[in-house]
Design an enzyme around this catalytic site. Structure first.
Site, PDB file in Angstrom:
ATOM      1  N   GLU A  20       0.424  -1.521  -0.314  1.00  0.00           N
ATOM      2  CA  GLU A  20       0.155  -0.040   0.260  1.00  0.00           C
ATOM      3  C   GLU A  20       1.036   0.935  -0.369  1.00  0.00           C
ATOM      4  O   GLU A  20       1.641   1.735   0.766  1.00  0.00           O
ATOM      5  CB  GLU A  20      -0.989   0.192   1.489  1.00  0.00           C
ATOM      6  CG  GLU A  20      -1.780  -1.037   1.195  1.00  0.00           C
ATOM      7  CD  GLU A  20      -2.714  -1.016  -0.271  1.00  0.00           C
ATOM      8  OE1 GLU A  20      -2.518   0.182  -0.774  1.00  0.00           O
ATOM      9  OE2 GLU A  20      -3.819  -2.000  -0.213  1.00  0.00           O
ATOM     10  N   CYS A  28      -2.030   9.362   2.941  1.00  0.00           N
ATOM     11  CA  CYS A  28      -2.320   8.725   2.078  1.00  0.00           C
ATOM     12  C   CYS A  28      -2.785   9.381   0.868  1.00  0.00           C
ATOM     13  O   CYS A  28      -2.935   9.135  -0.019  1.00  0.00           O
ATOM     14  CB  CYS A  28      -1.725   7.142   1.920  1.00  0.00           C
ATOM     15  SG  CYS A  28      -3.498   6.746   3.144  1.00  0.00           S
TER      16      CYS A  28
END
Ligand code: NAD
Length: 460
Positions: free
Chosen positions: A233, A267
């Site tokens: 990720e 993020c």
């Protein structure tokens, strides 16, 4: 982080004050193979339990997290910098997530029956073995939990290597789990890239990594020789599109919140804003107004909305991107003033374009970059003009926004809201933002080896 060869201690530094918060002992890299072997031994008995039995063992940790939420939240804030309410909120979210997700994981990995006229097939979700979970600093408890919890419930042993910026909160979290788990099922390795590299090279079976694209690429290359399984990720450069028919007030509030939350160190922070020219002035006015109310300071101060950047290197990267953009013609519509220490003023840039580094590379800082667009086609083309693809948001009339959303290349797209899906949805990055999933049944199954046993039907 500061390490000294003599003591081999890792100091955790408060990014708001540059004071030492505490320290942990660095794991000697040459001890990591032994840690992995220990995990493998512990995993043997752990794998014999059912997911429900494992969940029953872990369940009491949720109450401990909840009981200690204030204290742990303060530690999280001192170590990472986010406002105290968000620090405590992250701990509480982990406590609730732990309590709620156990049943979701059990269901996700229950045997499945697939029958046709010729055969009867059972699909099993078995443990993989030993999982290395390597995590970043921006959600220093939640990111470990997203990996550690499904990895454990599905019967793996886990070695957690948290960020060297936030070792104390990760250590406190791991200890709460270790207190209820059989010895060796969860272990922690402290240190930076040296420890991370040795862990990746060691005899682990799966590497679950959340962090930057650059490090993700290194891990992928390093794990090729043993064909280790990977969950990655990674970073992003999320766009927000504001259509002509958007609710501009709501769009501006969202833009400010999602750009400056956690000082832009999320993020799925909004890193690029594309606004239709007919509503651009109104939007910009409201964005400036909203941003003016954001108080910058230590996360421990009750009025703070935007805390510090994690360290000076990250601040310098952000300032350099802003300076380059301004040199290339960007206008500072708000902020941009120098601040002491690791603080950066929430800043709004206009007249930006894709020749500027700030519209291409991840910023991970409190900078709103607003580009005016002529039409929907241009919005889609610019939003997709990126190597990344974690999240995106579109503000506009629902049917119109949905039609735009289907043309975007990101993995998670929010319409008139943030990117996350309803409960049970995976957390999924497209393109160079990730490989595989976290969360939801699809994410939980990533920690399993799928096996099937098929028997012929009696009458076939
Ligand atoms: P980072 O990549 O610098 O470090 C992440 C972890 O990897 C740390 O524990 C670090 O010690 C370790 N590491 C560094 N080099 C290594 C190597 N060669 N081998 C093995 N491990 C190594 O990232 P960061 O600065 O901690 O976090 C910020 C990044 O994380 C941003 O890019 C952000 O977008 C991303 N992020 C992504 C998500 C997501 O869900 N996609 C969530 C949070 C953060």
């Amino acid at each position: 982080m500061k390490t000294t060869a003599k003591t081999v201690m890792l100091e955790s530094i408060d990014p708001a004050t540059d004071q030492v918060v505490g320290h942990v002992t660095v794991t000697p890299p040459d001890s990591i193979p032994e840690i992995v072997q220990h995990a493998r031994q512990a995993q043997h008995a752990w794998s014999k339990l059912t997911p429900a039995q494992r969940a029953d063992i872990i369940r009491p940790a949720a109450a401990t997290l909840e009981e200690q939420a204030e204290e742990l939240g303060e530690l999280l804030t001192r170590e990472m910098g986010k406002p105290l309410a968000e620090g405590v909120g992250e701990v509480r979210a982990c406590a609730h997530g732990l309590a709620e997700e156990l049943d979701e994981i059990i269901q996700a990995v229950a045997p499945q029956q697939l029958d046709d006229e010729n055969s009867s097939t059972t699909l099993y979700h078995d443990p993989i073995g030993v999982v290395a979970a390597i995590t970043p600093w921006n959600f220093p408890m939640m990111m470990p939990q997203w990996m550690v919890l499904p990895a454990l419930i599905t019967g793996n042993a886990v070695i957690l290597k948290p960020s060297e910026q936030t070792p104390l909160i990760a250590d406190a979290y791991a200890k709460i789990l270790m207190d209820v788990l059989p010895e060796g099922v969860l272990q922690i390795v402290h240190g930076a890239d040296d420890q991370g590299k040795v862990l990746v090279d060691s005899d682990v079976d799966l590497i679950a990594f959340t962090g930057s694209r650059e490090v993700g690429e290194k891990i992928m290359a390093a794990s090729a020789p043993g064909l280790k399984r990977l969950i990655l990720e990674l970073g992003s450069k999320d766009p927000l599109i504001i259509l002509e028919d958007a609710d501009i007030e709501a769009a501006a509030k969202y833009a400010a919140r999602n750009t400056f939350r956690n000082c832009g160190q999320v993020c799925v922070s909004t890193e690029r804003i594309y606004v239709h020219h007919k509503v651009a002035d109104t939007f910009l006015g409201k964005l400036v107004e909203e941003t003016r109310s954001f108080v910058v300071g230590s996360g421990m101060e009750p009025e703070t909305i935007v805390g510090p950047m994690i360290h000076a290197e990250q601040k310098n990267h952000v300032i350099q991107q802003v300076e380059q953009a301004v040199k290339a013609g960007a206008k500072v519509s708000h902020g941009g003033h120098e601040m002491p220490g690791n603080f950066v003023e929430p800043t709004i840039l206009t007249s930006v374009n894709h020749d500027m580094d700030i519209m291409i590379r991840e910023t991970f800082g409190p900078i709103a970059c607003v580009q005016t667009i002529e039409n929907d086609r241009q919005a889609v083309d610019l939003a997709n003009d990126t190597i990344y693809g974690l999240g995106a948001s579109v503000f506009g009339k629902t049917s119109h926004a949905e039609q735009i959303a289907r043309q975007l290349t990101a993995g998670m797209i929010g319409i008139n809201k943030s990117v996350g899906g309803s409960s049970g949805s995976p957390w999924v990055g497209a393109r160079k933002s990730g490989l595989s999933f976290h969360k939801g049944p699809m994410g939980h199954r990533q920690f399993c080896q799928v096996r099937l046993i098929s028997t012929p039907k009696e009458n076939s």
